[in-house]
Design a protein around this motif. Structure first.
Motif, PDB file in Angstrom:
ATOM      1  N   ALA A  23       0.859  -1.184   0.000  1.00 52.90           N
ATOM      2  CA  ALA A  23       0.000   0.000   0.000  1.00 52.90           C
ATOM      3  C   ALA A  23       0.892   1.230   0.000  1.00 52.90           C
ATOM      4  O   ALA A  23       1.854   1.321   0.784  1.00 52.90           O
ATOM      5  N   LEU A  24       0.604   2.169  -0.886  1.00 47.87           N
ATOM      6  CA  LEU A  24       1.329   3.434  -0.932  1.00 47.87           C
ATOM      7  C   LEU A  24       0.777   4.370   0.143  1.00 47.87           C
ATOM      8  O   LEU A  24      -0.417   4.348   0.439  1.00 47.87           O
ATOM      9  N   LEU A  25       1.646   5.200   0.705  1.00 45.99           N
ATOM     10  CA  LEU A  25       1.247   6.066   1.813  1.00 45.99           C
ATOM     11  C   LEU A  25       1.245   7.530   1.405  1.00 45.99           C
ATOM     12  O   LEU A  25       2.038   7.969   0.564  1.00 45.99           O
ATOM     13  N   VAL A  36       4.162  11.913   6.039  1.00 44.90           N
ATOM     14  CA  VAL A  36       4.735  10.674   5.523  1.00 44.90           C
ATOM     15  C   VAL A  36       5.772  11.024   4.469  1.00 44.90           C
ATOM     16  O   VAL A  36       5.561  11.895   3.628  1.00 44.90           O
ATOM     17  N   GLU A  37       6.897  10.351   4.528  1.00 40.86           N
ATOM     18  CA  GLU A  37       7.961  10.631   3.566  1.00 40.86           C
ATOM     19  C   GLU A  37       7.546  10.205   2.158  1.00 40.86           C
ATOM     20  O   GLU A  37       6.834   9.209   1.971  1.00 40.86           O
ATOM     21  N   LEU A  38       7.997  10.952   1.195  1.00 43.41           N
ATOM     22  CA  LEU A  38       7.729  10.639  -0.199  1.00 43.41           C
ATOM     23  C   LEU A  38       8.274   9.249  -0.524  1.00 43.41           C
ATOM     24  O   LEU A  38       9.405   8.927  -0.203  1.00 43.41           O
ATOM     25  N   GLY A  39       7.434   8.447  -1.153  1.00 40.60           N
ATOM     26  CA  GLY A  39       7.865   7.119  -1.567  1.00 40.60           C
ATOM     27  C   GLY A  39       7.606   6.029  -0.559  1.00 40.60           C
ATOM     28  O   GLY A  39       7.853   4.855  -0.833  1.00 40.60           O
ATOM     29  N   ASP A  40       7.112   6.384   0.618  1.00 39.20           N
ATOM     30  CA  ASP A  40       6.855   5.369   1.633  1.00 39.20           C
ATOM     31  C   ASP A  40       5.719   4.445   1.202  1.00 39.20           C
ATOM     32  O   ASP A  40       4.686   4.886   0.699  1.00 39.20           O
ATOM     33  N   SER A  41       5.908   3.165   1.424  1.00 40.13           N
ATOM     34  CA  SER A  41       4.868   2.173   1.215  1.00 40.13           C
ATOM     35  C   SER A  41       5.037   1.099   2.278  1.00 40.13           C
ATOM     36  O   SER A  41       6.087   1.007   2.915  1.00 40.13           O
ATOM     37  N   VAL A  42       3.999   0.322   2.501  1.00 38.23           N
ATOM     38  CA  VAL A  42       4.065  -0.710   3.534  1.00 38.23           C
ATOM     39  C   VAL A  42       3.473  -2.006   3.008  1.00 38.23           C
ATOM     40  O   VAL A  42       2.719  -2.026   2.038  1.00 38.23           O
ATOM     41  N   GLU A  43       3.808  -3.081   3.696  1.00 37.83           N
ATOM     42  CA  GLU A  43       3.291  -4.399   3.335  1.00 37.83           C
ATOM     43  C   GLU A  43       1.858  -4.556   3.837  1.00 37.83           C
ATOM     44  O   GLU A  43       1.533  -4.177   4.959  1.00 37.83           O
TER      45      GLU A  43
END
Length: 902
Positions: free
Chosen positions: A477-479, A488-495
């Motif tokens: 998932a993109l944040l 949220v930092e640019l480019g952050d994503s999580v599982e």
């Protein structure tokens, strides 16, 4: 950073400083900015400040030593200029009229020691502060008296401070980027006194100080505004500091953040104040050629109107057409129309008035399909799965920067899917083809750009932060947005687990557990235990809940006792267990997604977007509100507030919307709320009495909006069904010609399955075998809903379904163009359903607010859940889910404009 505090400050609390940011006097705006970047702020303020603070934090500024240039020093000297007679007048006024003995003694000190050649004032100021330190915060003068003291010493303190730091800066041993002067001459008593006032101001608490300085910041002279901003900044820097000894030296260390050793010392002047429009990013050598003058379409139908532009080009070939395997340039910009633009449609326009004066930050995720993306500059980052992300500031006027990506189409149907968010909320999702001659494949606008991320209308409806989770790729998932105010930092994503085969059993288990819970006789009695008269009284005396981490228990002993039994029941424990299983399934332990959601504070808003067109595949239904984050065990009581529905504000986007992007359900005076109520009459049917009670309550809610309640219970059976069908087919049908919008379509009935086809039916009468008592799905029709209302299907299991099949009723209404949908996860007890609906209406129709300010429909549902829990210890609100647009308002255009961020 170290700018921490017990809670973030809201836009209302910081209104004075925010107004001073736009002050025509640069020294005032700089002082306001220096104060603001040191304070913990809420999500709204953080976005307001982003054009200012982001640039400051990335720059080589030694914030601990502000040394204005010569021109600024001259302006400040003019600002703070005050004759000795004026200062003495302030002192005498305090001496005669101050309520605080400390303020009077400071004033006496200023009158007694006007000779700058002595150090008595320095010593005297320290002694007075020692008295405050010994007596505690109660000895601190009130804010207005502190401010007068500060104004009394301001001229001499400022004059000396800048001269002294400049003098120290000329010494070879002085490193202004990481240290302050450790001492100053004994004849500088006014500076010592000013430092003691700043320290005392920190003792009364920043909220009190901000309230007390609001008037001079908003309505004072430029001198007052400068002094008030300075006092806030230095009081903030003094927070947590011990008593300043011997006059306080040069003052406390800076609390904003430590200066990295790699940064160089740089003076801060008005010319350095960040501006709203960011410079175009530097990229590959041929990027500038990606936008030739010939590409601008001067004869476009859009005229000079700014638009979202996405175009493909090759600098060496103006007539370039994308080809498989050949790299080209994809450019993105908001501004002057481009002839080669691949984005079409009315929602591409960006009017100046939609954008705040300081500009609007947007976050773009570009997801390739049968193509490969590469970043060409630092402005974009690549995330797992090949997606590119970048932030783009849309200025109030003119063009934004142009961001470029290198794209290599592959065989098949290459395309770029572009998701644009603002403050963690979706603004636009579109897909453009990379094939030769093709243009926009799809375009979904969630809201006009200037109405995507609005201020809330009440402090108690303001979330701790707004985090967007965009499920766009398998397992990730993109944040966007923020976590408790921290962007949220640019480019952050999580599982996040997206596999249907894995998620499906966990969803099925939690839905079954919810139904098992509600159908137990004792639990049905618990869920229905909300007295109608008591509910109306408590709604009339509504008590707001400001802090979701400390929800107030307003229930009586009988309801507390009822909850104690339910809390320890096998059925609720199993619901919690399977809710935890679903939580562990979607966000496994030790995954980045689990770490992220695990640190969100209660009251945070969570915008989850997992739509039909996701590359991760579509999981048709996830009951997010039933996820459980607590531990479960035989000897562990169930914690109701560990269910997501009582922990977070959940905005769940599951369907691709159709039609225009308005967030207004209609102006109250011109809209209707249409209710279709159960009409079967029998003393043995609980829905009979509840429908009659609701009819009376709905009709008493007023004429704005118009409360239309159908069908007429006195009409013949066939006529009643015909009224239902006409309204379901075209809710705008009305005997009132001045009502042209249906804001909400509400259904209170039974839900079941047709015995012959096993297809859904809605039963409004007593007999499921009587065609006049039921509405079959084909009878609802397919005609588009002109008003695109919010639909509330208050019947059993109108939302709950498996991950493989969408709710037939929800899918039907979304297919006809509704913008949001409320449904139930299971067979909801009749009285609970009735009470919950009236509670929801109470919030949606603004009844808790004397000023009658709009409340978002999604927030109204969240508040209804919270209300039942806080007032009755009743968790029944968890059995309802809200789909798609959380931010829908019964409001006039002017009221929505008032919610726009400055």
């Amino acid at each position: 950073m170290t700018n921490e505090g017990p809670r973030p400050f809201s836009r209302d609390e910081l209104s004075g400083l925010l107004a001073a940011l736009k002050d025509p006097e640069p020294a005032v705006s700089i002082a306001a900015l220096r104060a603001l970047v040191r304070l913990p702020v809420d999500t709204q303020v953080n976005h307001d400040l982003r054009p200012y603070r982001a640039e400051v934090e990335r720059s080589e500024y030694a914030w601990s030593t502000w040394v204005p240039d010569a021109g600024t020093r001259t302006r400040i000297a003019t600002l703070v200029d005050c004759t000795t007679a004026d200062e003495s007048s302030i002192a005498r006024s305090l001496l005669d009229g101050a309520h605080s003995p400390i303020a009077q003694r400071f004033a006496a000190l200023a009158l007694e020691d006007a000779d700058p050649g002595t150090h008595a004032m320095l010593v005297g100021a320290e002694r007075l502060s020692i008295a405050v330190d010994q007596q505690g915060a109660t000895a601190v003068p009130p804010v207005d008296e502190l401010f007068s003291l500060y104004r009394m010493f301001l001229r001499r303190a400022c004059t000396f401070w800048f001269d002294w730091v400049e003098e120290q800066a000329r010494l070879s041993t002085y490193r202004p980027a990481d240290q302050l002067p450790a001492w100053f001459p004994l004849d500088q008593g006014p500076l010592a006194a000013a430092r003691q006032v700043e320290w005392m101001a920190s003792r009364i608490g920043m909220p009190t100080l901000l309230r007390g300085l609001r008037e001079p910041l908003l309505h004072g002279s430029s001198t007052d505004r400068f002094a008030a901003a300075q006092l806030v900044e230095w009081a903030r820097r003094s927070e947590g500091q011990p008593l300043p000894r011997f006059g306080g030296g040069s003052g406390p260390a800076d609390v904003h953040f430590p200066i990295p050793p790699t940064l160089q010392y740089k003076k801060f002047s008005p010319l350095d104040l960040p501006i709203a429009q960011a410079p175009a990013p530097a990229s590959a050598a041929f990027t500038a050629d990606a936008e030739p003058e010939a590409a601008i379409d001067a004869g476009s139908d859009a005229g000079g109107e700014r638009r979202i532009n996405v175009w493909i080009s090759d600098p060496a070939d103006p007539g370039y057409r994308p080809r498989a395997g050949v790299a080209c340039v994809a450019s993105f910009r908001v501004g002057t129309p481009v002839a080669a633009n691949r984005v079409s449609g009315a929602d591409g326009a960006v009017p100046d008035d939609d954008i705040p004066e300081a500009g609007l930050w947007t976050r773009w995720a570009v997801i390739p399909h049968h193509a490969r993306l590469e970043a060409m500059a630092d402005s974009a980052v690549m995330v797992p799965g090949g997606t590119a992300m970048f932030d783009l500031l849309v200025p109030r006027r003119g063009d934004s920067a142009t961001v470029t990506l290198r794209v290599t189409p592959k065989s098949g149907d290459p395309a770029l899917r572009i998701v644009i968010t603002v403050g963690g909320q979706e603004y636009r999702t579109l897909e453009v083809s990379l094939a030769d001659g093709a243009q926009t494949l799809s375009d979904v606008a969630a809201a006009p750009l200037g109405r995507t991320d609005l201020n809330t209308t009440h402090e108690w409806t303001t979330p701790r932060g707004t985090l967007g989770l965009l499920v766009e790729d398998v397992g990730r998932a993109l944040l966007s947005g923020d976590i408790d105010g921290e962007p949220v930092e640019l480019g952050d994503s999580v599982e996040i687990v997206t596999d249907k085969g894995t998620v499906g059993p966990a969803v099925a288990n939690v839905l079954k557990a919810a139904d098992d819970f509600r159908k137990q006789t004792e639990q049905t009695r618990y869920l229905n235990d909300i007295d109608a008269a008591d509910l109306l009284k408590r709604l009339a005396d509504f008590k707001q809940q400001y802090d979701w981490s400390k929800l107030e228990d307003l229930a009586d002993e009988a309801h507390r006792s009822g909850w104690a039994k339910t809390r320890d029941s096998k059925e609720l424990r199993e619901l919690a267990y399977y809710g935890r299983e679903l939580y562990d399934t979607v966000f496994p332990a030790d995954s980045s997604g689990r770490e992220l959601v695990g640190r969100l504070p209660p009251g945070h808003r969570l915008n989850i977007s997992w739509r039909q067109d996701s590359k991760a595949g579509w999981v048709a239904h996830v009951p997010w509100q039933l996820l459980y984050v607590g531990e479960v065990g035989a000897d562990v009581p169930v914690d109701a507030e560990a269910f997501w529905g009582l922990r977070f504000r959940i905005a769940y986007t599951s369907y691709v919307l159709r039609g225009q992007s308005s967030i207004s359900l209609g102006a109250p005076a011109d809209a209707a709320c249409t209710s279709l109520l159960f009409f079967g009459e029998s003393a043995r049917e609980p829905a009979t009495a509840e429908a009659q009670w609701q009819r009376g309550q709905l009709q008493s809610l007023g004429s704005a909006p118009r409360m239309r309640v159908l069908p007429d219970p006195a009409a013949p059976s066939g006529a009643r069904k015909q009224a239902l069908l006409r309204t379901l087919a075209e809710p705008e049908r009305s005997s009132e010609p001045d009502v042209d919008t249906v804001a909400l379509l509400y259904l209170y009935c039974h839900y079941g399955l047709d015995a012959g086809s096993n297809n859904p039916i809605l039963r409004f009468g007593l007999n499921a075998a009587d065609p006049d008592d039921i509405v079959r799905q084909p009878e609802i029709g397919t005609k588009a809903l002109a008003s695109r209302p919010l639909v509330f299907a208050n019947a059993c299991a109108t939302a709950g379904t498996s991950v493989y099949s969408a709710s037939a009723i929800a899918k039907s209404f979304f297919g006809r163009g509704c913008r949001a949908y409320i449904g139930s996860e299971c067979m909801v007890p009749t009285a609970l359903a009735s009470r919950f609906a009236i509670t929801f209406f109470h919030f949606l129709l603004r009844k808790p607010d004397r000023d009658s300010r709009p409340i978002a429909a999604g927030e109204a549902l969240a508040q209804a859940r919270l209300f039942l829990w806080c007032n009755y210890r009743n968790v029944g609100g968890l059995l309802y889910s809200y789909l798609n647009k959380y931010d829908l308002y019964l409001a006039t255009p002017a009221e929505i404009d008032d919610m726009k961020k400055a």
